[in-house]
Design a protein around this motif. Structure first.
Motif, PDB file in Angstrom:
ATOM      1  N   MET A  73       0.837  -1.194   0.000  1.00  0.00           N
ATOM      2  CA  MET A  73       0.000   0.000   0.000  1.00  0.00           C
ATOM      3  C   MET A  73       0.878   1.252   0.000  1.00  0.00           C
ATOM      4  SD  MET A  73      -3.289   0.893   2.439  1.00  0.00           S
ATOM      5  CE  MET A  73      -4.295  -0.344   1.630  1.00  0.00           C
ATOM      6  N   ILE A  74       0.355   2.337  -0.579  1.00  0.00           N
ATOM      7  CA  ILE A  74       1.117   3.575  -0.721  1.00  0.00           C
ATOM      8  C   ILE A  74       0.770   4.562   0.392  1.00  0.00           C
ATOM      9  CG2 ILE A  74       1.672   5.502  -2.234  1.00  0.00           C
ATOM     10  CD1 ILE A  74       2.554   2.818  -3.324  1.00  0.00           C
ATOM     11  N   LEU A  75       1.788   4.988   1.139  1.00  0.00           N
ATOM     12  CA  LEU A  75       1.615   6.037   2.146  1.00  0.00           C
ATOM     13  C   LEU A  75       1.758   7.384   1.448  1.00  0.00           C
ATOM     14  CD1 LEU A  75       1.452   7.185   5.031  1.00  0.00           C
ATOM     15  CD2 LEU A  75       3.921   6.816   5.227  1.00  0.00           C
ATOM     16  N   LYS A  76       0.699   8.207   1.507  1.00  0.00           N
ATOM     17  CA  LYS A  76       0.740   9.480   0.793  1.00  0.00           C
ATOM     18  C   LYS A  76       0.009  10.613   1.507  1.00  0.00           C
ATOM     19  CE  LYS A  76      -3.212   8.036  -2.007  1.00  0.00           C
ATOM     20  NZ  LYS A  76      -3.730   7.829  -3.375  1.00  0.00           N
ATOM     21  N   GLU A  77      -0.669  10.321   2.631  1.00  0.00           N
ATOM     22  CA  GLU A  77      -1.422  11.366   3.316  1.00  0.00           C
ATOM     23  C   GLU A  77      -0.951  11.542   4.758  1.00  0.00           C
ATOM     24  OE1 GLU A  77      -5.651  11.341   2.983  1.00  0.00           O
ATOM     25  OE2 GLU A  77      -5.631  10.578   0.932  1.00  0.00           O
ATOM     26  N   PHE A  78      -1.004  12.809   5.212  1.00  0.00           N
ATOM     27  CA  PHE A  78      -0.594  13.153   6.567  1.00  0.00           C
ATOM     28  C   PHE A  78      -1.574  14.184   7.125  1.00  0.00           C
ATOM     29  CE2 PHE A  78       3.092  11.824   4.226  1.00  0.00           C
ATOM     30  CZ  PHE A  78       3.812  11.026   5.101  1.00  0.00           C
ATOM     31  N   ASP A  79      -1.898  14.036   8.405  1.00  0.00           N
ATOM     32  CA  ASP A  79      -2.826  14.991   9.018  1.00  0.00           C
ATOM     33  C   ASP A  79      -2.613  15.023  10.522  1.00  0.00           C
ATOM     34  OD1 ASP A  79      -4.759  16.924   9.036  1.00  0.00           O
ATOM     35  OD2 ASP A  79      -6.416  15.622   8.462  1.00  0.00           O
ATOM     36  N   PHE A 136       1.366  20.695   2.588  1.00  0.00           N
ATOM     37  CA  PHE A 136       2.697  21.020   2.083  1.00  0.00           C
ATOM     38  C   PHE A 136       3.590  19.784   2.184  1.00  0.00           C
ATOM     39  CE2 PHE A 136       6.125  24.635   2.420  1.00  0.00           C
ATOM     40  CZ  PHE A 136       6.672  24.205   1.218  1.00  0.00           C
ATOM     41  N   TYR A 137       3.523  19.133   3.330  1.00  0.00           N
ATOM     42  CA  TYR A 137       4.333  17.928   3.552  1.00  0.00           C
ATOM     43  C   TYR A 137       3.948  16.843   2.554  1.00  0.00           C
ATOM     44  CZ  TYR A 137       7.148  14.572   6.183  1.00  0.00           C
ATOM     45  OH  TYR A 137       8.110  13.656   6.546  1.00  0.00           O
ATOM     46  N   GLU A 138       2.647  16.652   2.334  1.00  0.00           N
ATOM     47  CA  GLU A 138       2.175  15.652   1.374  1.00  0.00           C
ATOM     48  C   GLU A 138       2.726  15.946  -0.026  1.00  0.00           C
ATOM     49  OE1 GLU A 138      -2.180  14.661   3.422  1.00  0.00           O
ATOM     50  OE2 GLU A 138      -2.050  15.894   1.617  1.00  0.00           O
ATOM     51  N   ARG A 139       2.688  17.206  -0.423  1.00  0.00           N
ATOM     52  CA  ARG A 139       3.085  17.591  -1.776  1.00  0.00           C
ATOM     53  C   ARG A 139       4.567  17.336  -2.026  1.00  0.00           C
ATOM     54  NH1 ARG A 139       4.360  22.717  -3.471  1.00  0.00           N
ATOM     55  NH2 ARG A 139       3.435  23.653  -1.615  1.00  0.00           N
ATOM     56  N   VAL A 140       5.414  17.626  -1.041  1.00  0.00           N
ATOM     57  CA  VAL A 140       6.855  17.451  -1.257  1.00  0.00           C
ATOM     58  C   VAL A 140       7.341  16.061  -0.850  1.00  0.00           C
ATOM     59  CG1 VAL A 140       7.315  19.913  -1.051  1.00  0.00           C
ATOM     60  CG2 VAL A 140       7.429  18.491   0.994  1.00  0.00           C
ATOM     61  N   PHE A 141       6.510  15.331  -0.107  1.00  0.00           N
ATOM     62  CA  PHE A 141       6.874  13.970   0.303  1.00  0.00           C
ATOM     63  C   PHE A 141       6.724  12.989  -0.857  1.00  0.00           C
ATOM     64  CE2 PHE A 141       5.573   9.775   1.920  1.00  0.00           C
ATOM     65  CZ  PHE A 141       6.645   9.463   2.735  1.00  0.00           C
ATOM     66  N   GLY A 142       5.664  13.140  -1.621  1.00  0.00           N
ATOM     67  CA  GLY A 142       5.419  12.180  -2.694  1.00  0.00           C
ATOM     68  C   GLY A 142       4.686  10.960  -2.172  1.00  0.00           C
ATOM     69  N   LYS A 143       5.244   9.779  -2.428  1.00  0.00           N
ATOM     70  CA  LYS A 143       4.595   8.536  -2.009  1.00  0.00           C
ATOM     71  C   LYS A 143       5.642   7.535  -1.542  1.00  0.00           C
ATOM     72  CE  LYS A 143       0.896   9.114  -5.428  1.00  0.00           C
ATOM     73  NZ  LYS A 143       0.225   8.528  -6.616  1.00  0.00           N
ATOM     74  N   LEU A 144       5.239   6.677  -0.626  1.00  0.00           N
ATOM     75  CA  LEU A 144       6.122   5.629  -0.115  1.00  0.00           C
ATOM     76  C   LEU A 144       5.382   4.301  -0.106  1.00  0.00           C
ATOM     77  CD1 LEU A 144       8.797   4.736   1.313  1.00  0.00           C
ATOM     78  CD2 LEU A 144       7.632   5.217   3.478  1.00  0.00           C
ATOM     79  N   LYS A 145       5.940   3.324  -0.803  1.00  0.00           N
ATOM     80  CA  LYS A 145       5.340   1.990  -0.801  1.00  0.00           C
ATOM     81  C   LYS A 145       5.781   1.266   0.459  1.00  0.00           C
ATOM     82  CE  LYS A 145       4.506  -2.023  -3.707  1.00  0.00           C
ATOM     83  NZ  LYS A 145       4.794  -2.676  -5.029  1.00  0.00           N
ATOM     84  N   THR A 146       4.806   0.842   1.252  1.00  0.00           N
ATOM     85  CA  THR A 146       5.109   0.166   2.514  1.00  0.00           C
ATOM     86  C   THR A 146       4.714  -1.309   2.438  1.00  0.00           C
ATOM     87  OG1 THR A 146       2.951   0.591   3.528  1.00  0.00           O
ATOM     88  CG2 THR A 146       4.620   2.310   3.723  1.00  0.00           C
ATOM     89  N   ILE A 183       3.220  -2.759   4.827  1.00  0.00           N
ATOM     90  CA  ILE A 183       2.003  -2.897   5.625  1.00  0.00           C
ATOM     91  C   ILE A 183       0.881  -2.115   4.951  1.00  0.00           C
ATOM     92  CG2 ILE A 183       3.212  -3.229   7.819  1.00  0.00           C
ATOM     93  CD1 ILE A 183       2.709  -0.250   8.389  1.00  0.00           C
ATOM     94  N   ARG A 184      -0.338  -2.360   5.343  1.00  0.00           N
ATOM     95  CA  ARG A 184      -1.489  -1.670   4.756  1.00  0.00           C
ATOM     96  C   ARG A 184      -1.662  -0.305   5.439  1.00  0.00           C
ATOM     97  NH1 ARG A 184      -4.463  -4.326   1.352  1.00  0.00           N
ATOM     98  NH2 ARG A 184      -6.270  -2.969   1.699  1.00  0.00           N
ATOM     99  N   CYS A 185      -0.840   0.659   4.997  1.00  0.00           N
ATOM    100  CA  CYS A 185      -0.861   2.003   5.588  1.00  0.00           C
ATOM    101  C   CYS A 185      -0.858   3.042   4.487  1.00  0.00           C
ATOM    102  CB  CYS A 185       0.350   2.188   6.498  1.00  0.00           C
ATOM    103  SG  CYS A 185       0.490   3.844   7.195  1.00  0.00           S
ATOM    104  N   TRP A 186      -1.893   3.897   4.470  1.00  0.00           N
ATOM    105  CA  TRP A 186      -1.976   4.949   3.452  1.00  0.00           C
ATOM    106  C   TRP A 186      -1.969   6.350   4.059  1.00  0.00           C
ATOM    107  CZ3 TRP A 186      -6.345   8.093   3.759  1.00  0.00           C
ATOM    108  CH2 TRP A 186      -7.400   7.612   4.544  1.00  0.00           C
TER     109      TRP A 186
END
Length: 243
Positions: free
Chosen positions: A1-7, A59-69, A71-74
């Protein structure tokens, strides 16, 4: 799963003394007292906090991009609490929840710039707690953090690509600035040499993507010298002329 969101969130935790006092003074049941306390003393704080943190979280989401993990974490959700009760991060339905400590009254007394620094610090503190558990490579997370700091916490970007006028004499672009207290959009017009000849604020709204994305529908040239931004529903537009 792709980690791409932060809040970040400000979850409600009832104060037992406050609840007991409400039950006694207002003759309320326990559940009624909790509901009353949340509605009167917490709901608006949470809403305001949720909107304010998006300037840095997005801002963090935009410059972070995506990370394939593995585990099932988005998503990473940092819960800002007065007192930490869950010391370990927990994965719930694909969302990694983690607690960090925050005095909310002190936070609201900060300047907008200080709030930005505080938000990034809390977000990164929560992320580091999860990294320690999952043993993720810290490089991508650190890179996004450092980019925001180097940018002096200014979350500003160009929406889509610049649009050339029919005669190719001008280019127009929508510049978005996401602040703690609001989201501001400008239309900027440039000449053939890319020199800015016009900048006009077209709208200002709540600093939350769910709100401002509805304004960003379609940018087009209405004539050789007039550019128009239309919202997604097509019932509102803003125009800027080169002259």
């Amino acid at each position: 799963m792709i980690l791409k969101e932060f809040d970040l969130d400000l979850p409600y935790h009832p104060n037992i003394d406050t609840i007991n006092q409400l039950m006694k003074q207002c003759e309320l049941k326990y559940s009624e007292a909790i509901k009353y306390d949340y509605e009167q003393n917490w709901k608006e704080k949470r809403r305001l906090f949720s909107n304010e943190v998006r300037c840095i979280a997005s801002f963090y989401e935009r410059v972070f991009g995506k990370l394939k993990t593995s585990i099932r974490c988005w998503k990473v959700l940092v819960e800002c609490v007065e007192e930490i009760t869950n010391s370990k991060p927990r994965l719930v339905g694909g969302v990694y929840e983690v607690e960090v400590q925050l005095n909310i009254d002190k936070y609201f007394s900060l300047t907008d710039y200080e709030k930005k620094k505080c938000i990034l610090d809390m977000l990164f503190e929560g992320i580091n707690k999860i990294i320690a558990v999952e043993n993720w490579d810290k490089t991508l997370f650190q890179s996004a953090h450092d980019y925001i700091v180097r940018s002096n916490y200014i979350n500003e970007w160009i929406w889509k690509r610049p649009l050339t006028s029919p005669t190719r004499a001008y280019k127009a672009e929508v510049i978005c600035k996401h602040e703690v207290s609001g989201f501001i959009a400008y239309i900027v017009i440039r000449d053939r040499k890319s020199q800015e000849i016009k900048r006009e604020m077209i709208f200002q709204t709540i600093p939350n993507e769910w709100v401002y994305h509805t304004y960003l529908g379609n940018l087009y040239w209405n004539s050789e010298t007039e550019v128009v931004l239309k919202n997604k529903s097509g019932d509102e537009n803003w125009s800027v002329s080169c002259s």
